[in-house]
Scaffold this active site. Sequence first.
Site, short mmCIF file in Angstrom:
data_model
loop_
_atom_site.label_atom_id
_atom_site.label_comp_id
_atom_site.label_asym_id
_atom_site.label_seq_id
_atom_site.Cartn_x
_atom_site.Cartn_y
_atom_site.Cartn_z
N ASP A 7 7.54 2.89 -1.88
CA ASP A 7 6.53 1.97 -2.35
C ASP A 7 6.33 2.27 -3.85
O ASP A 7 6.63 3.37 -4.30
CB ASP A 7 5.24 2.21 -1.56
CG ASP A 7 4.07 1.49 -2.17
OD1 ASP A 7 4.18 0.29 -2.41
OD2 ASP A 7 3.05 2.16 -2.43
N ASP A 9 3.29 1.02 -6.20
CA ASP A 9 1.91 1.25 -6.67
C ASP A 9 1.17 2.25 -5.77
O ASP A 9 1.02 2.02 -4.56
CB ASP A 9 1.16 -0.08 -6.71
CG ASP A 9 1.87 -1.10 -7.60
OD1 ASP A 9 2.66 -0.69 -8.47
OD2 ASP A 9 1.66 -2.31 -7.40
MG LIG Z 1 1.02 1.42 -2.57
#
Ligand SMILES: [Mg+2]
Length: 422
Positions: A7, A9
């Site tokens: 992932d 962010d």
């Molecule tokens: Mg995230």
Amino acid sequence: MRAVFLDRDGTVTKKTSLVVKPEEIELEDGAAEGIKMLNKSGVKVIVVTNQPQVARGLISEDGVKKINDKVQKDLMKRGAHIDDFYFCPHHPEQYSDVPEHAKKYRVECSCRKPNPGMILEAAKKYNVDLTGSFTVGDRTVDILAGKNAGTRTILVKTGVAGKDKKHDIKADYECDTLLNAATLIRNLIKTKAIILAGGKGERLLPLTKDLPKPMIPINGKPVLEYHINLLKKYGVNEIVICGSYLVDKIKAYFGDGRKFRVHIDYPGEKEPLGTGGAIKNAAQYLVNAENIIVLNGDVITNMNIGSLLRFHFSHSGIATVVLRKTDHPIDSDIIKINEKNEVTKYIGRGQDIHKTANVGIMVLRTKILDRIPNGISNIEKDVLFKLLNKEKIYGYLSDAYIKDIGTPERLKKVRREFPLIS
Ligand SMILES: [Mg+2]
Ligand SMILES: [Zn+2]
């Protein structure tokens, strides 16, 4: 090819959502070091990120690419890199205030996590073995996407740290940072499994006349299949099955492991070599491994072997043996440990003072292979416990369900109990 799907962010970078400008990018602590470690481990490192702000009209697809470029630039300055970036610009909900140019993104799609679309697309492009791969993220949506794609999953405690609670799902592992996750992945990649499937199972005759003990079914599945599923669940998918008695029956069922999404080798023994000899005999299949998890083929368990492996990785002993408290020391292998979990004495059977018993599950550092003699030997009595004065061996206490099926009574009990807990 193995891959790690990250992932973005809250996992690689600090801001957890709604990033719209490259200047907002700041790498998470340890992210560059972690990704560098993964780069060196020979896995593909691929970012998969939901960017619904495109569907809100806050940023264009090009804008997302510019932000990804900034992430890459910052990582490269620190000797790390991402092999590919995938993002989902969509959002399924319709709002009246969405600008005209963003309306085309307001759709149900197969790429928005927790859908596995981005992971599956990357897997196809890079010929990724998903079972041997990992998905790392800070939200439950990442974990669910990783699981939906068939990868192992690691929740990191950066970003929202899994507190979104959007999906009721538990990751296979939890790590404080991406660096810790990368270290764990690196260690798991360097771990292979040995299943000791020798032994004639004479106490279980006539059941074992045509069937090796580890092929005895529990609730319709052979004991060995439970082992394979357990290893796979925690990211160990290179497995060596050692045995001589009726080993062809095992081969006929499991083959090279492909059907079970693992890789299985069979060293083969012309004559039974004992547990130590069997491990030594498997050495050619353990090249490049640093650790070996050894499971006994006549023991069944649902224990969290992920916790066991992490204990072993974080202790420097030549071996970690799994112990459990026992109330029948007479027929158990009693082992004494101190308060630091170091094994201090191997006591053996028939003693009733130290009630922690060996269960037939251990993790070894591969350097032990040099200490095992050729020919027949027992890994505990002839190898491990003779090294006690020279090497550290740790005991890992477990209260999980760990039972052997060595006698008709025990098998009956396991057949009654195990389906209820697994
Ligand atoms: Mg995230
Ligand atoms: Zn999408």
